[in-house]
Design an enzyme around this catalytic site. Structure first.
Site, PDB file in Angstrom:
ATOM      1  N   GLY A 276      -5.488   2.315   7.044  1.00  0.00           N
ATOM      2  CA  GLY A 276      -4.351   1.900   7.851  1.00  0.00           C
ATOM      3  C   GLY A 276      -4.706   0.700   8.705  1.00  0.00           C
ATOM      4  O   GLY A 276      -5.885   0.420   8.933  1.00  0.00           O
TER       5      GLY A 276
ATOM      6  N   CYS B 189     -11.614   4.519   4.857  1.00  0.00           N
ATOM      7  CA  CYS B 189     -11.447   3.440   5.836  1.00  0.00           C
ATOM      8  C   CYS B 189     -10.987   3.989   7.187  1.00  0.00           C
ATOM      9  O   CYS B 189     -11.779   4.593   7.911  1.00  0.00           O
ATOM     10  CB  CYS B 189     -10.493   2.380   5.288  1.00  0.00           C
ATOM     11  SG  CYS B 189     -10.551   0.808   6.189  1.00  0.00           S
ATOM     12  N   TYR B 190      -9.699   3.826   7.541  1.00  0.00           N
ATOM     13  CA  TYR B 190      -9.200   4.399   8.791  1.00  0.00           C
ATOM     14  C   TYR B 190      -9.448   5.907   8.809  1.00  0.00           C
ATOM     15  O   TYR B 190      -9.750   6.489   9.857  1.00  0.00           O
ATOM     16  CB  TYR B 190      -7.706   4.112   8.934  1.00  0.00           C
ATOM     17  CG  TYR B 190      -7.094   4.596  10.233  1.00  0.00           C
ATOM     18  CD1 TYR B 190      -7.089   3.791  11.368  1.00  0.00           C
ATOM     19  CD2 TYR B 190      -6.513   5.859  10.317  1.00  0.00           C
ATOM     20  CE1 TYR B 190      -6.537   4.236  12.557  1.00  0.00           C
ATOM     21  CE2 TYR B 190      -5.964   6.313  11.502  1.00  0.00           C
ATOM     22  CZ  TYR B 190      -5.966   5.499  12.620  1.00  0.00           C
ATOM     23  OH  TYR B 190      -5.416   5.952  13.804  1.00  0.00           O
TER      24      TYR B 190
ATOM     25  N   HIS C 258     -12.726   0.812   0.158  1.00  0.00           N
ATOM     26  CA  HIS C 258     -11.545   1.232  -0.607  1.00  0.00           C
ATOM     27  C   HIS C 258     -11.906   1.410  -2.090  1.00  0.00           C
ATOM     28  O   HIS C 258     -11.955   0.427  -2.835  1.00  0.00           O
ATOM     29  CB  HIS C 258     -10.426   0.198  -0.468  1.00  0.00           C
ATOM     30  CG  HIS C 258      -9.796   0.162   0.884  1.00  0.00           C
ATOM     31  ND1 HIS C 258      -8.766   0.994   1.254  1.00  0.00           N
ATOM     32  CD2 HIS C 258     -10.080  -0.587   1.979  1.00  0.00           C
ATOM     33  CE1 HIS C 258      -8.426   0.752   2.500  1.00  0.00           C
ATOM     34  NE2 HIS C 258      -9.211  -0.208   2.973  1.00  0.00           N
TER      35      HIS C 258
ATOM     36  N   GLU D  56     -10.076   2.658  -4.334  1.00  0.00           N
ATOM     37  CA  GLU D  56      -8.878   2.607  -5.164  1.00  0.00           C
ATOM     38  C   GLU D  56      -8.572   1.221  -5.720  1.00  0.00           C
ATOM     39  O   GLU D  56      -7.815   1.094  -6.688  1.00  0.00           O
ATOM     40  CB  GLU D  56      -7.665   3.126  -4.373  1.00  0.00           C
ATOM     41  CG  GLU D  56      -7.218   2.270  -3.201  1.00  0.00           C
ATOM     42  CD  GLU D  56      -7.930   2.570  -1.897  1.00  0.00           C
ATOM     43  OE1 GLU D  56      -7.405   2.197  -0.842  1.00  0.00           O
ATOM     44  OE2 GLU D  56      -9.028   3.167  -1.939  1.00  0.00           O
TER      45      GLU D  56
ATOM     46  N   ASP E 166      12.576  -2.144 -15.351  1.00  0.00           N
ATOM     47  CA  ASP E 166      12.773  -1.115 -14.336  1.00  0.00           C
ATOM     48  C   ASP E 166      14.150  -0.459 -14.425  1.00  0.00           C
ATOM     49  O   ASP E 166      14.269   0.768 -14.506  1.00  0.00           O
ATOM     50  CB  ASP E 166      12.573  -1.706 -12.940  1.00  0.00           C
ATOM     51  CG  ASP E 166      11.259  -2.451 -12.815  1.00  0.00           C
ATOM     52  OD1 ASP E 166      10.319  -2.107 -13.555  1.00  0.00           O
ATOM     53  OD2 ASP E 166      11.170  -3.381 -11.997  1.00  0.00           O
TER      54      ASP E 166
ATOM     55  N   LYS F  23       4.461  -0.841 -11.798  1.00  0.00           N
ATOM     56  CA  LYS F  23       5.071  -1.364 -13.020  1.00  0.00           C
ATOM     57  C   LYS F  23       4.435  -0.788 -14.286  1.00  0.00           C
ATOM     58  O   LYS F  23       5.139  -0.419 -15.225  1.00  0.00           O
ATOM     59  CB  LYS F  23       4.976  -2.894 -13.035  1.00  0.00           C
ATOM     60  CG  LYS F  23       5.519  -3.543 -14.300  1.00  0.00           C
ATOM     61  CD  LYS F  23       7.030  -3.456 -14.392  1.00  0.00           C
ATOM     62  CE  LYS F  23       7.675  -4.468 -13.484  1.00  0.00           C
ATOM     63  NZ  LYS F  23       9.147  -4.560 -13.684  1.00  0.00           N
TER      64      LYS F  23
END
Length: 510
Positions: free
Chosen positions: A51, A78-79, A167, A169, A225, A366
């Protein structure tokens, strides 16, 4: 199931995406969720996201309960690391040397979280923090360090509590997927049994429960989409759906006719085609600000839909193909994340419009939408089309918009896509398109001086649209595209190639 508590990171949904890629079900909830609600979930693990706030500030986002009341494994990112360690007695101070971007990490002790990663061998991870933990809380040990901080990865000596400052991810973090996999399977001991078919089943039930016996209007653009939304709705509630395709005059070459042909001939849908070109273009006349363009198009889109909605008895919902990158760039999604730019289909509907939003793809990226399209047996030519912005060519024509500029850009853009397909590069890149610049340059054609427009070509590689690198297209291909455009499209005499990454730029120019 894994639960992610969102503290406002731009990457929170990316954590969820990595977990879903591992075929594990997960949900994102706001950081202030109550303990009672959390305990009602069949939770196998808990992740605290990153965050933008500092845990040292008085109004820092905090949990509404004592973390010790959670019995499942916990991973702070992280945060999340700083929140966990501060609450346990660790000391957090402003960083003397902040770490942003790639940083070398070294595993220094055995840990289930870092298993299969060699010790004492540095590898790249993605850091983004302005505060640093300088003293470990009681009963925590450090299992990895970075070039600048000794406590880059921690674990509790007896409880399944882990924390990392980087991170895992993001694609920039080497071994990131392995670390998340270790948390899922070695620590939480979950089973990889969640597939896209599960998502379809879950969403169909959710749509039925929300819509009941009412009717849904689907805003169909013909892009990936909205097309996936239309077919998903058809599967869930059948003829309760009416698809409205609005031609705003800002589509690609032959786009309108292609959409009409595809959906009127190949799908059993209630389909309405509205030609609203003049209405959109008149409202955009002399408008040059990109945010104003987007808002005008969004408002006009809603106006036209409102007119059509009144003709459909019992229409209660408007379905849109909003994706998570749209949401995270436009509003603070479940947390205090920063606003980048607004999107025409994000932010709700005006009170005068008697429709409620239905956005079944709002939590997907996506590439996940493409997987969903394949699972719905949609044709590859539709599923793997390049992304196209909701405001269309309005955000690819810098400056004011005229019919002539639209026609010019349509012709140039068509050549870009044709040559990419001919060279077998169309499916190798994430997105490619042309941008008409508000710049005239001097040239020579047929021994005569010209003073015509400049055009930019943009081609990027990405997996989710959150970050992107410019495509290293062959010079021969770029040369062919340039030669064709200058020879075949009137009023263009110069082509430039955009080599900007995201960040710092965005994929679209406006």
């Amino acid at each position: 199931m894994i639960v992610i508590l969102d503290f406002g990171s731009q990457y929170t949904q990316l954590i969820a995406r990595r977990i879903r890629e591992a075929n594990v079900y997960c949900e994102i909830h706001p950081y202030h969720i109550s303990l009672d609600k959390l305990k009602q979930m069949p939770m196998d693990g808990l992740i605290l996201s990153g965050g933008p706030a500092s845990v040292r500030s008085e109004d820092a986002p905090a949990l509404s309960f004592d973390i010790n009341e959670i019995t499942v494994p916990i991973l702070g990112i992280c945060y999340g690391l700083q929140l966990l360690t501060k609450g346990a007695g660790g000391e957090i101070v402003p960083s003397h040397a902040s770490e942003y971007g790639k940083t070398k990490l070294t595993v220094i002790k055995d840990s289930l979280l870092l298993q299969s990663i060699p010790q004492n061998t540095a590898f790249n991870v993605w850091m983004s923090h302005g505060d640093t933990l300088i003293s470990l809380p009681k009963d925590f040990i450090s299992v990895a360090s970075s070039e600048k901080i000794p406590y880059a990865a921690l674990q509790h000596i007896s409880k399944p509590i882990y924390a990392i400052q980087f991170h895992p991810e993001v694609t920039h973090s080497e071994n990131g997927k392995q670390i998340l996999s270790n948390f899922l399977f070695a620590i939480c001991k979950v089973t990889a049994d969640w597939k896209m078919d599960n998502f379809i089943e879950q969403k169909c039930e959710e749509i039925k429960a929300i819509v009941q016996d009412k009717k849904v209007i689907c805003g169909l653009s013909g892009g990936v989409d909205s097309s996936v939304v239309a077919i998903l709705l058809e599967k869930a509630i059948g003829k309760q759906v009416t698809c409205i395709f609005i031609d705003n005059g800002l589509l690609r070459k032959n786009e309108a006719q292609n959409v009409v042909n595809l959906f009127s001939k190949h799908y059993n849908l209630n389909f309405i085609h509205v030609n609203a070109q003049e209405k959109f273009l008149s409202k955009l006349a002399n408008v040059t600000d990109p945010e104003q363009k987007r808002k005008i198009i969004g408002h006009t889109f809603i106006e036209v839909f409102d007119e059509e909605a009144k003709k459909i008895e019992n229409a209660t919902f408007l379905a849109q193909g909003t994706l998570y990158p749209d949401v995270i760039e436009s509003i603070s999604a479940k947390g205090p994340s920063a606003v980048i730019k607004s999107h025409h289909n994000v932010g709700g509907l005006p009170d005068k419009m008697k429709l409620s939003l239905l956005e079944p793809l709002r939590e997907l990226f996506k590439d996940e939408v493409r997987l969903l399209g394949k699972a719905l047996a949609m044709p590859d030519e539709l599923v793997y089309r390049h992304p196209f912005p909701g405001p269309g060519l309005a955000v690819r024509i810098l400056g004011d918009i005229t019919k002539q500029k639209i026609a010019t850009l349509q012709e140039a853009d068509a050549i870009v896509l044709e040559e990419l397909k001919r060279a077998n590069y169309y499916h190798k890149v994430w997105q490619a398109f042309a941008v008409l610049l508000p710049v005239r340059t001097v040239g020579v054609m047929g021994d005569s001086r010209t003073y015509a427009k400049a055009l930019a070509i943009r081609s990027v590689e990405s997996t989710d649209g959150m970050t992107a690198n410019w495509s290293h297209l062959p010079y021969e291909l770029l040369g062919t595209i340039s030669n064709r455009i200058i020879n075949e499209v009137a009023d263009i005499n110069r082509i430039v190639y955009d080599i900007t990454t995201k960040p710092p730029g965005t994929i679209e120019w406006e």
